[in-house]
Design a protein around this motif. Sequence first.
Motif, short mmCIF file in Angstrom:
data_model
loop_
_atom_site.label_atom_id
_atom_site.label_comp_id
_atom_site.label_asym_id
_atom_site.label_seq_id
_atom_site.Cartn_x
_atom_site.Cartn_y
_atom_site.Cartn_z
N GLU A 88 0.83 -1.21 0.00
CA GLU A 88 0.00 0.00 0.00
C GLU A 88 0.87 1.26 0.00
O GLU A 88 0.68 2.15 -0.81
CB GLU A 88 -0.90 0.02 1.23
N GLU A 92 1.99 3.50 -3.41
CA GLU A 92 1.69 4.93 -3.44
C GLU A 92 2.96 5.75 -3.71
O GLU A 92 2.93 6.75 -4.41
CB GLU A 92 1.06 5.34 -2.09
N GLN A 123 -3.75 -3.07 -3.92
CA GLN A 123 -4.01 -1.64 -4.15
C GLN A 123 -5.33 -1.44 -4.89
O GLN A 123 -6.10 -0.55 -4.57
CB GLN A 123 -2.90 -1.05 -5.04
N HIS A 126 -8.63 -1.70 -3.03
CA HIS A 126 -8.97 -0.63 -2.10
C HIS A 126 -10.12 0.22 -2.59
O HIS A 126 -10.10 0.69 -3.72
CB HIS A 126 -7.75 0.26 -1.91
N LEU A 129 -9.24 3.69 -4.04
CA LEU A 129 -8.10 3.80 -4.97
C LEU A 129 -8.24 4.99 -5.92
O LEU A 129 -7.32 5.79 -6.08
CB LEU A 129 -7.92 2.52 -5.80
N THR A 166 -14.47 1.36 -10.10
CA THR A 166 -13.18 2.04 -9.91
C THR A 166 -12.63 2.53 -11.25
O THR A 166 -12.20 3.67 -11.39
CB THR A 166 -12.15 1.09 -9.28
#
Length: 283
Positions: A88, A92, A123, A126, A129, A166
Amino acid sequence: RAKGRGRNMHLAYVSAAANRDPERLALELALRGALKHGEFSVHYQPRIDVDSGAPVGAEALLRWHHPHMGMISPARFIPVAEETGLIESIGEWVLRAACEQNRLWRESGLMPGRIGVNLSARQFRHADLALRVVQLLKETGLDPQHLELELTESMLMEDVDTAVATMTCLKNYGVSIAVDDFGTGYSGLSYLKRFPIDTLKIDQSFVREITSDPASAAIADAIIAMAQRLNLDVIAEGVETPEQCRLLRESGCRYMQGYLFARPVPTEDLTKLLRVGHVGRHL
Ligand code: C2E
Ligand code: MG
Ligand code: MG
Ligand code: MG
């Protein structure tokens, strides 16, 4: 959560795999310190337009150099990062670095094209995201059209409805989406209708065997034809020889990535390539 409870707490959170395997334990513990010790860097592998030899984009690839263990390949540490949840923060970090660098290139008048950033399953799963990506783009000042997120088929199929939501959100914001290692999943093809996808990346296993195995050649050819019919970009990965390049070209593939053109290189080396503007020699 070990956060804020001191260093020794980390030991209580090693994965099951690390409990069985001391080598794995060492890797896990080293990985926990890698971000804060600045051991990561991002290399960039250009995507080449083989009609012109020009770099038209790049893929950001994470590199980990440990002071004692040396270079450790992502194939080895990404799964560990994934399993422990460290992905995570690492993911990022990569995303931010790639967006920041892309903006810097643009500010200096260079045109790196879209930068592809690999996302891990964790990721992508999530819920926030899309929000995080949007925030990162705002913070780094990069136009969303210059970012492409690379996902694998299995990630898309894990939870189709969430994935569609997403991706639609990212797409509406202007971010592109590529399916990485295309052709190696077990997902069928109908999902290509449902997901807002921009690019298919032909898996390197087909490219590797394209000159020796007629079935691989046929699959690569079919993927290229299908991408064209669906109006998707198609990139061949892992192109190493002029012969592979020629066959892919004959099938209508214009964009390629591979050692034939360039290996993944540190930032400064991609800057040089962008200044020169083409890879030329082999074409
Ligand atoms: P991938 O996304 O499919 O990346 C392509 C891999 O093929 C890279 O390996 C690249 O160095 C290698 N490659 C490129 N051209 C050639 C070629 O001509 N021949 C051969 N044999 N290989 C070539 P790398 O950098 O070791 O990365 C391996 C995998 O690790 C990536 O596969 C990706 O799944 C993962 N990965 C790398 N960076 C990240 C990251 O920042 N986040 C996440 N989640 N995964 C990453
Ligand atoms: Mg990739
Ligand atoms: Mg790939
Ligand atoms: Mg891969």
